[in-house]
Design a protein around this motif. Structure first.
Motif, PDB file in Angstrom:
ATOM      1  N   THR A  90     -13.554  -8.597  20.761  1.00  0.00           N
ATOM      2  CA  THR A  90     -13.956  -8.432  22.150  1.00  0.00           C
ATOM      3  C   THR A  90     -13.909  -6.947  22.482  1.00  0.00           C
ATOM      4  OG1 THR A  90     -11.693  -8.694  22.924  1.00  0.00           O
ATOM      5  CG2 THR A  90     -13.044 -10.690  22.821  1.00  0.00           C
ATOM      6  N   VAL A  91     -14.539  -6.593  23.573  1.00  0.00           N
ATOM      7  CA  VAL A  91     -14.624  -5.201  23.975  1.00  0.00           C
ATOM      8  C   VAL A  91     -13.279  -4.707  24.510  1.00  0.00           C
ATOM      9  CG1 VAL A  91     -15.776  -3.624  25.550  1.00  0.00           C
ATOM     10  CG2 VAL A  91     -17.070  -5.454  24.457  1.00  0.00           C
ATOM     11  N   LEU A  92     -12.551  -5.567  25.203  1.00  0.00           N
ATOM     12  CA  LEU A  92     -11.297  -5.190  25.850  1.00  0.00           C
ATOM     13  C   LEU A  92     -10.097  -5.780  25.119  1.00  0.00           C
ATOM     14  CD1 LEU A  92     -12.425  -5.814  29.536  1.00  0.00           C
ATOM     15  CD2 LEU A  92     -12.411  -3.656  28.281  1.00  0.00           C
ATOM     16  N   LEU A  93      -8.926  -5.247  25.421  1.00  0.00           N
ATOM     17  CA  LEU A  93      -7.693  -5.762  24.844  1.00  0.00           C
ATOM     18  C   LEU A  93      -7.369  -7.135  25.423  1.00  0.00           C
ATOM     19  CD1 LEU A  93      -5.523  -2.524  25.031  1.00  0.00           C
ATOM     20  CD2 LEU A  93      -6.581  -3.501  22.997  1.00  0.00           C
ATOM     21  N   LYS A  94      -6.703  -7.964  24.634  1.00  0.00           N
ATOM     22  CA  LYS A  94      -6.294  -9.291  25.095  1.00  0.00           C
ATOM     23  C   LYS A  94      -5.086  -9.144  26.014  1.00  0.00           C
ATOM     24  CE  LYS A  94      -8.060 -11.496  21.008  1.00  0.00           C
ATOM     25  NZ  LYS A  94      -7.770 -12.002  19.686  1.00  0.00           N
ATOM     26  N   PRO A  95      -4.820 -10.133  26.859  1.00  0.00           N
ATOM     27  CA  PRO A  95      -3.671 -10.042  27.771  1.00  0.00           C
ATOM     28  C   PRO A  95      -2.373  -9.763  26.999  1.00  0.00           C
ATOM     29  CG  PRO A  95      -5.017 -11.917  28.341  1.00  0.00           C
ATOM     30  CD  PRO A  95      -5.569 -11.379  27.052  1.00  0.00           C
ATOM     31  N   GLY A  96      -1.622  -8.789  27.478  1.00  0.00           N
ATOM     32  CA  GLY A  96      -0.355  -8.427  26.849  1.00  0.00           C
ATOM     33  C   GLY A  96      -0.465  -7.414  25.734  1.00  0.00           C
ATOM     34  N   GLU A  97      -1.653  -7.222  25.173  1.00  0.00           N
ATOM     35  CA  GLU A  97      -1.835  -6.210  24.133  1.00  0.00           C
ATOM     36  C   GLU A  97      -1.905  -4.836  24.786  1.00  0.00           C
ATOM     37  OE1 GLU A  97      -4.334  -8.343  20.552  1.00  0.00           O
ATOM     38  OE2 GLU A  97      -5.440  -7.188  22.038  1.00  0.00           O
ATOM     39  N   PHE A  98      -1.486  -3.821  24.041  1.00  0.00           N
ATOM     40  CA  PHE A  98      -1.591  -2.464  24.554  1.00  0.00           C
ATOM     41  C   PHE A  98      -1.967  -1.520  23.426  1.00  0.00           C
ATOM     42  CE2 PHE A  98       2.749  -2.836  23.170  1.00  0.00           C
ATOM     43  CZ  PHE A  98       3.019  -1.623  22.564  1.00  0.00           C
ATOM     44  N   GLN A  99      -2.496  -0.382  23.812  1.00  0.00           N
ATOM     45  CA  GLN A  99      -2.903   0.641  22.851  1.00  0.00           C
ATOM     46  C   GLN A  99      -2.609   2.003  23.458  1.00  0.00           C
ATOM     47  OE1 GLN A  99      -6.904   0.209  21.450  1.00  0.00           O
ATOM     48  NE2 GLN A  99      -6.861   2.105  20.318  1.00  0.00           N
ATOM     49  N   PHE A 100      -2.068   2.887  22.640  1.00  0.00           N
ATOM     50  CA  PHE A 100      -1.739   4.241  23.077  1.00  0.00           C
ATOM     51  C   PHE A 100      -2.615   5.206  22.288  1.00  0.00           C
ATOM     52  CE2 PHE A 100       0.791   8.163  22.707  1.00  0.00           C
ATOM     53  CZ  PHE A 100       0.954   8.445  24.053  1.00  0.00           C
ATOM     54  N   ASP A 101      -3.355   6.051  22.993  1.00  0.00           N
ATOM     55  CA  ASP A 101      -4.239   7.027  22.362  1.00  0.00           C
ATOM     56  C   ASP A 101      -3.757   8.427  22.700  1.00  0.00           C
ATOM     57  OD1 ASP A 101      -6.018   4.999  21.477  1.00  0.00           O
ATOM     58  OD2 ASP A 101      -7.001   4.997  23.430  1.00  0.00           O
ATOM     59  N   ILE A 102      -3.822   9.312  21.730  1.00  0.00           N
ATOM     60  CA  ILE A 102      -3.484  10.714  21.955  1.00  0.00           C
ATOM     61  C   ILE A 102      -4.541  11.552  21.238  1.00  0.00           C
ATOM     62  CG2 ILE A 102      -1.909  10.814  19.989  1.00  0.00           C
ATOM     63  CD1 ILE A 102      -0.207  12.786  21.645  1.00  0.00           C
ATOM     64  N   SER A 103      -4.961  12.645  21.864  1.00  0.00           N
ATOM     65  CA  SER A 103      -5.967  13.509  21.246  1.00  0.00           C
ATOM     66  C   SER A 103      -5.652  14.955  21.596  1.00  0.00           C
ATOM     67  CB  SER A 103      -7.377  13.130  21.699  1.00  0.00           C
ATOM     68  OG  SER A 103      -7.507  13.289  23.096  1.00  0.00           O
ATOM     69  N   PHE A 104      -6.385  15.866  21.000  1.00  0.00           N
ATOM     70  CA  PHE A 104      -6.237  17.295  21.254  1.00  0.00           C
ATOM     71  C   PHE A 104      -7.595  17.862  21.631  1.00  0.00           C
ATOM     72  CE2 PHE A 104      -2.933  16.152  18.261  1.00  0.00           C
ATOM     73  CZ  PHE A 104      -1.813  16.739  18.828  1.00  0.00           C
ATOM     74  N   GLN A 105      -7.616  18.728  22.642  1.00  0.00           N
ATOM     75  CA  GLN A 105      -8.854  19.370  23.070  1.00  0.00           C
ATOM     76  C   GLN A 105      -8.590  20.856  23.236  1.00  0.00           C
ATOM     77  OE1 GLN A 105      -9.764  17.495  26.787  1.00  0.00           O
ATOM     78  NE2 GLN A 105     -10.280  15.535  25.861  1.00  0.00           N
TER      79      GLN A 105
END
Length: 187
Positions: free
Chosen positions: A30-45
């Motif tokens: 699916t395009v979005l996360l399922k209920p209760g799932e989480f994702q942490f993103d970190i990047s550098f610019q």
């Protein structure tokens, strides 16, 4: 009659089934996360912007016009946490940290400033309103805002957006996104 074996579903199998190496799981995501799932993103610019312009200065009734230079450097580390809220809704919060350096040179005078800290904090929701198929796309809407928590300069925010930790104003964004799969391409 010979010793013929019949297939028994309760029989034990020998060995393991081969690993599924197809890309079917990508097509079923699916395009979005399922209920209760989480994702942490970190990047550098990193941004390096140098501008030459004409400067004007008035001193004791004398007007001086000369070439001036401005150089802006920005290093940002945006961090975003995304959380599945319901089957078709996802929340997010974006907290950037960074440092900015600004140098200006005009009529033999150099001025430099360096600041660091938190940038403008943003948050919002993404909701999938139409689940697409092979004939029509997934349709998502998002509502987000950002708060002016980062240090900003009104002048550089107008002339060169994105060269400060913050932009100096509140913002709200409403967006609609269309996603269509044409196996194996996603548009």
């Amino acid at each position: 009659t010979g010793n013929r074996k019949t297939a028994n579903p309760d029989e034990q199998k020998l060995g393991e089934a081969p690993e599924d190496t197809s890309l079917r799981f990508l097509r079923q995501q699916t395009v979005l996360l399922k209920p209760g799932e989480f994702q942490f993103d970190i990047s550098f610019q990193y941004l390096n912007d140098k501008v030459d312009f004409v400067g004007v200065q008035q001193n004791n009734g004398l007007v001086q016009i000369a070439e001036a230079q401005r150089r802006q450097r920005l290093l940002m580390v945006p961090m975003q946490l995304r959380v599945g809220v319901t089957d078709y809704t996802q929340a997010f919060v974006n907290v950037p940290f960074g440092a900015t350096n600004s140098e200006t040179s005009f009529l033999g005078q150099d001025q430099a400033t360096t600041t660091g800290g938190i940038g403008d904090v943003g948050a919002g929701f993404i909701r999938q309103i139409i689940v697409g198929n092979e004939y029509y796309p997934d349709v998502l809407t998002s509502l987000s805002f950002s708060a002016p928590t980062g240090e900003s300069s009104f002048l550089t925010a107008l002339t060169t957006p994105g060269t400060n930790l913050g932009e100096g104003f509140w913002s709200t964004t409403l967006a609609v996104t269309f996603i269509q799969n044409y196996d194996p391409v996603v548009l």
